[in-house]
Design a protein around this motif. Structure first.
Motif, PDB file in Angstrom:
ATOM      1  N   LYS A  10      11.086 -22.451  74.047  1.00 33.76           N
ATOM      2  CA  LYS A  10      10.192 -21.906  73.031  1.00 33.76           C
ATOM      3  C   LYS A  10      11.032 -21.040  72.103  1.00 33.76           C
ATOM      4  O   LYS A  10      12.023 -20.439  72.523  1.00 33.76           O
ATOM      5  CB  LYS A  10       9.085 -21.067  73.676  1.00 33.76           C
ATOM      6  CG  LYS A  10       8.126 -21.859  74.550  1.00 33.76           C
ATOM      7  CD  LYS A  10       7.051 -20.958  75.132  1.00 33.76           C
ATOM      8  CE  LYS A  10       6.087 -21.740  76.020  1.00 33.76           C
ATOM      9  NZ  LYS A  10       5.028 -20.857  76.608  1.00 33.76           N
ATOM     10  N   ALA A  11      10.628 -20.961  70.844  1.00 29.66           N
ATOM     11  CA  ALA A  11      11.396 -20.160  69.890  1.00 29.66           C
ATOM     12  C   ALA A  11      10.462 -19.499  68.885  1.00 29.66           C
ATOM     13  O   ALA A  11       9.471 -20.100  68.455  1.00 29.66           O
ATOM     14  CB  ALA A  11      12.414 -21.037  69.157  1.00 29.66           C
ATOM     15  N   LYS A  12      10.793 -18.251  68.542  1.00 25.96           N
ATOM     16  CA  LYS A  12      10.009 -17.542  67.530  1.00 25.96           C
ATOM     17  C   LYS A  12      10.282 -18.122  66.148  1.00 25.96           C
ATOM     18  O   LYS A  12       9.400 -18.246  65.314  1.00 25.96           O
ATOM     19  CB  LYS A  12      10.363 -16.051  67.565  1.00 25.96           C
ATOM     20  CG  LYS A  12       9.577 -15.209  66.593  1.00 25.96           C
ATOM     21  CD  LYS A  12       9.790 -13.730  66.862  1.00 25.96           C
ATOM     22  CE  LYS A  12      11.230 -13.308  66.629  1.00 25.96           C
ATOM     23  NZ  LYS A  12      11.437 -11.858  66.837  1.00 25.96           N
ATOM     24  N   LYS A  13      11.540 -18.508  65.916  1.00 25.76           N
ATOM     25  CA  LYS A  13      11.916 -19.193  64.680  1.00 25.76           C
ATOM     26  C   LYS A  13      13.190 -19.980  64.921  1.00 25.76           C
ATOM     27  O   LYS A  13      13.886 -19.787  65.922  1.00 25.76           O
ATOM     28  CB  LYS A  13      12.083 -18.212  63.519  1.00 25.76           C
ATOM     29  CG  LYS A  13      13.172 -17.181  63.684  1.00 25.76           C
ATOM     30  CD  LYS A  13      13.217 -16.289  62.426  1.00 25.76           C
ATOM     31  CE  LYS A  13      14.196 -15.144  62.586  1.00 25.76           C
ATOM     32  NZ  LYS A  13      14.277 -14.303  61.369  1.00 25.76           N
ATOM     33  N   ASP A  84      18.637 -10.842  64.301  1.00 29.61           N
ATOM     34  CA  ASP A  84      17.725 -11.761  64.990  1.00 29.61           C
ATOM     35  C   ASP A  84      17.897 -11.643  66.500  1.00 29.61           C
ATOM     36  O   ASP A  84      19.022 -11.577  67.011  1.00 29.61           O
ATOM     37  CB  ASP A  84      17.971 -13.203  64.542  1.00 29.61           C
ATOM     38  CG  ASP A  84      17.122 -13.548  63.326  1.00 29.61           C
ATOM     39  OD1 ASP A  84      16.704 -12.619  62.612  1.00 29.61           O
ATOM     40  OD2 ASP A  84      16.886 -14.743  63.085  1.00 29.61           O
ATOM     41  N   ASP A  85      16.783 -11.646  67.221  1.00 31.88           N
ATOM     42  CA  ASP A  85      16.838 -11.412  68.663  1.00 31.88           C
ATOM     43  C   ASP A  85      17.019 -12.717  69.447  1.00 31.88           C
ATOM     44  O   ASP A  85      17.270 -13.773  68.874  1.00 31.88           O
ATOM     45  CB  ASP A  85      15.587 -10.656  69.137  1.00 31.88           C
ATOM     46  CG  ASP A  85      14.296 -11.432  68.867  1.00 31.88           C
ATOM     47  OD1 ASP A  85      14.355 -12.681  68.739  1.00 31.88           O
ATOM     48  OD2 ASP A  85      13.229 -10.788  68.795  1.00 31.88           O
ATOM     49  N   GLU A  86      16.835 -12.625  70.766  1.00 28.11           N
ATOM     50  CA  GLU A  86      17.105 -13.757  71.653  1.00 28.11           C
ATOM     51  C   GLU A  86      16.046 -14.844  71.576  1.00 28.11           C
ATOM     52  O   GLU A  86      16.193 -15.896  72.198  1.00 28.11           O
ATOM     53  CB  GLU A  86      17.221 -13.243  73.103  1.00 28.11           C
ATOM     54  CG  GLU A  86      18.386 -12.284  73.297  1.00 28.11           C
ATOM     55  CD  GLU A  86      18.479 -11.782  74.729  1.00 28.11           C
ATOM     56  OE1 GLU A  86      17.693 -12.266  75.574  1.00 28.11           O
ATOM     57  OE2 GLU A  86      19.338 -10.915  74.995  1.00 28.11           O
ATOM     58  N   LYS A  87      14.990 -14.613  70.811  1.00 24.73           N
ATOM     59  CA  LYS A  87      13.939 -15.625  70.681  1.00 24.73           C
ATOM     60  C   LYS A  87      14.193 -16.579  69.515  1.00 24.73           C
ATOM     61  O   LYS A  87      13.428 -17.510  69.295  1.00 24.73           O
ATOM     62  CB  LYS A  87      12.583 -14.941  70.506  1.00 24.73           C
ATOM     63  CG  LYS A  87      12.142 -14.153  71.726  1.00 24.73           C
ATOM     64  CD  LYS A  87      10.780 -13.510  71.519  1.00 24.73           C
ATOM     65  CE  LYS A  87      10.356 -12.707  72.741  1.00 24.73           C
ATOM     66  NZ  LYS A  87       9.026 -12.062  72.528  1.00 24.73           N
ATOM     67  N   THR A  88      15.269 -16.328  68.769  1.00 23.86           N
ATOM     68  CA  THR A  88      15.639 -17.216  67.660  1.00 23.86           C
ATOM     69  C   THR A  88      16.470 -18.373  68.193  1.00 23.86           C
ATOM     70  O   THR A  88      17.432 -18.164  68.939  1.00 23.86           O
ATOM     71  CB  THR A  88      16.439 -16.467  66.581  1.00 23.86           C
ATOM     72  OG1 THR A  88      15.578 -15.505  65.942  1.00 23.86           O
ATOM     73  CG2 THR A  88      16.970 -17.427  65.518  1.00 23.86           C
ATOM     74  N   LEU A  89      16.094 -19.572  67.808  1.00 20.71           N
ATOM     75  CA  LEU A  89      16.843 -20.775  68.174  1.00 20.71           C
ATOM     76  C   LEU A  89      17.826 -21.089  67.050  1.00 20.71           C
ATOM     77  O   LEU A  89      17.435 -21.218  65.890  1.00 20.71           O
ATOM     78  CB  LEU A  89      15.886 -21.953  68.377  1.00 20.71           C
ATOM     79  CG  LEU A  89      16.521 -23.326  68.650  1.00 20.71           C
ATOM     80  CD1 LEU A  89      17.252 -23.330  69.991  1.00 20.71           C
ATOM     81  CD2 LEU A  89      15.455 -24.422  68.612  1.00 20.71           C
ATOM     82  N   PHE A 102      20.527 -20.252  72.095  1.00 21.62           N
ATOM     83  CA  PHE A 102      19.961 -18.929  71.841  1.00 21.62           C
ATOM     84  C   PHE A 102      21.120 -17.940  71.919  1.00 21.62           C
ATOM     85  O   PHE A 102      22.188 -18.263  72.451  1.00 21.62           O
ATOM     86  CB  PHE A 102      18.872 -18.593  72.855  1.00 21.62           C
ATOM     87  CG  PHE A 102      17.632 -19.429  72.703  1.00 21.62           C
ATOM     88  CD1 PHE A 102      16.629 -19.065  71.826  1.00 21.62           C
ATOM     89  CD2 PHE A 102      17.484 -20.610  73.433  1.00 21.62           C
ATOM     90  CE1 PHE A 102      15.486 -19.844  71.673  1.00 21.62           C
ATOM     91  CE2 PHE A 102      16.355 -21.398  73.289  1.00 21.62           C
ATOM     92  CZ  PHE A 102      15.358 -21.018  72.411  1.00 21.62           C
ATOM     93  N   ARG A 104      22.475 -13.576  71.970  1.00 25.76           N
ATOM     94  CA  ARG A 104      22.230 -12.129  72.036  1.00 25.76           C
ATOM     95  C   ARG A 104      22.787 -11.454  70.782  1.00 25.76           C
ATOM     96  O   ARG A 104      23.864 -11.793  70.315  1.00 25.76           O
ATOM     97  CB  ARG A 104      22.888 -11.529  73.282  1.00 25.76           C
ATOM     98  CG  ARG A 104      22.242 -11.950  74.595  1.00 25.76           C
ATOM     99  CD  ARG A 104      22.820 -11.173  75.770  1.00 25.76           C
ATOM    100  NE  ARG A 104      24.242 -11.476  75.946  1.00 25.76           N
ATOM    101  CZ  ARG A 104      24.700 -12.513  76.655  1.00 25.76           C
ATOM    102  NH1 ARG A 104      23.852 -13.344  77.254  1.00 25.76           N
ATOM    103  NH2 ARG A 104      25.997 -12.721  76.775  1.00 25.76           N
TER     104      ARG A 104
END
Length: 313
Positions: A10-13, A84-89, A102, A104
């Motif tokens: 899953k990715a936020k963006k 950008d955090d760890e949720k960015t692909l 992903f 850090r």
């Protein structure tokens, strides 16, 4: 090279990153250091690290003489890299494949003043089932991201990219595949309803569409064959035996005859309604067996769907 991932991502963006001018950093980042790497060597690392983006913007305006829009674009690219955090692909292209990871937000300044941030685990060129993400199997819209003239940009096809990595099909693709399956079922019925002469002609047209030239007239050759063909480029010769129905005993009878015909390079045995003894036969001969489903696929691939419809309507 990369570990097989089995968990759905899953990715936020989703962000595309170009790893260096002309891909200068690609091999190192993907195959060695497992990092993202950014140029912008003349931009003050401490300003970026401390989030002083207004001063970074001023640098591009004053020192690089950039327009307002260009300065904003450069600043935003740096900001994404640093914050950008760890949720960015993160996506990139390397060796004709799509790679993803992903990362850090731990930014490190290298001696050459390029900046890096570590990948979580490894870059991957596979979907979650371990299948390669070859560029040739990706949509043109996603591939066009490679042509971005900057370094970092948002991926417009982010939903599609995530689905490819998760090995999920689009709803429209599933619907189309179901429609194609239905089409093949109906086409198979139509092919079986063709008059014998039309079925022979269909097989003749299929082989001609594949580049074979007919040497003899359909149905007027030796008793052992229905079509005699020539491949003009390679000079190969082939014979085709066509049957509306056939069983294993009949095939083996023809196979014995084929074995004595040493002037030919290939043999085809084409049957639109094979008996169970033949359809379940484990073929260990050099003769190629074409049954209903194969004939249906060849008909579609040869562009002969309309021809069949006209012959049966």
């Amino acid at each position: 090279m990369t570990e097989q991932i089995v968990k759905r991502i899953k990715a936020k963006k989703v962000i595309f990153i170009k790893l260096g001018p002309g891909g200068e950093y690609e091999a190192d980042c993907i195959e060695k250091s497992q990092t993202l790497r950014l140029g912008y060597k003349n931009v003050d690392h401490d300003l970026c690290l401390n989030g002083k983006w207004n001063l970074v913007h001023e640098y591009f305006r004053e020192e690089e003489n950039a327009t307002q829009g260009v300065a904003t674009s450069h600043t935003n690219q740096l900001k994404q890299f640093y914050e950008d955090d760890e949720k960015t692909l993160w996506l990139t292209f390397f060796k004709n494949k799509l790679w993803w990871s992903f990362s850090r937000a731990e930014i490190k300044l290298l001696p050459d003043k390029t900046k890096t941030r570590p990948v979580i685990g490894n870059w991957s060129d596979k979907n979650i089932n371990g299948e390669l993400l070859l560029a040739g199997n990706l949509s043109g819209k996603l591939l066009r991201t490679q042509g971005f003239r900057g370094t970092i940009c948002k991926v417009p096809e982010e939903k599609y990219a995530i689905q490819k990595i998760n090995n999920e099909q689009l709803k429209e693709v599933i619907e189309l595949e179901n429609a194609i399956t239905k089409l093949k079922e109906k086409l198979g019925i139509l092919i079986k309803s063709l008059q014998w002469k039309d079925f022979e002609t269909l097989i003749d047209l299929i082989f001609r569409q594949a580049g074979w030239q007919r040497v003899s007239e359909t149905g007027k050759t030796q008793k052992t064959l229905d079509l005699e063909l020539l491949a003009p480029v390679t000079g190969e010769r082939a014979i085709v035996q066509i049957k509306s129905q056939s069983d294993l005993k009949q095939f083996l009878h023809y196979q014995n005859k084929f074995a004595t015909m040493t002037d030919y390079d290939k043999f085809f045995y084409v049957v639109h309604s094979a008996k169970k003894s033949l359809s379940e036969y484990k073929n260990e001969t050099d003769t190629m067996l074409y049954f209903g489903d194969k004939i249906t696929d060849l008909t579609i691939n040869s562009g002969l769907l309309d021809w069949v419809i006209k012959r049966t309507s």
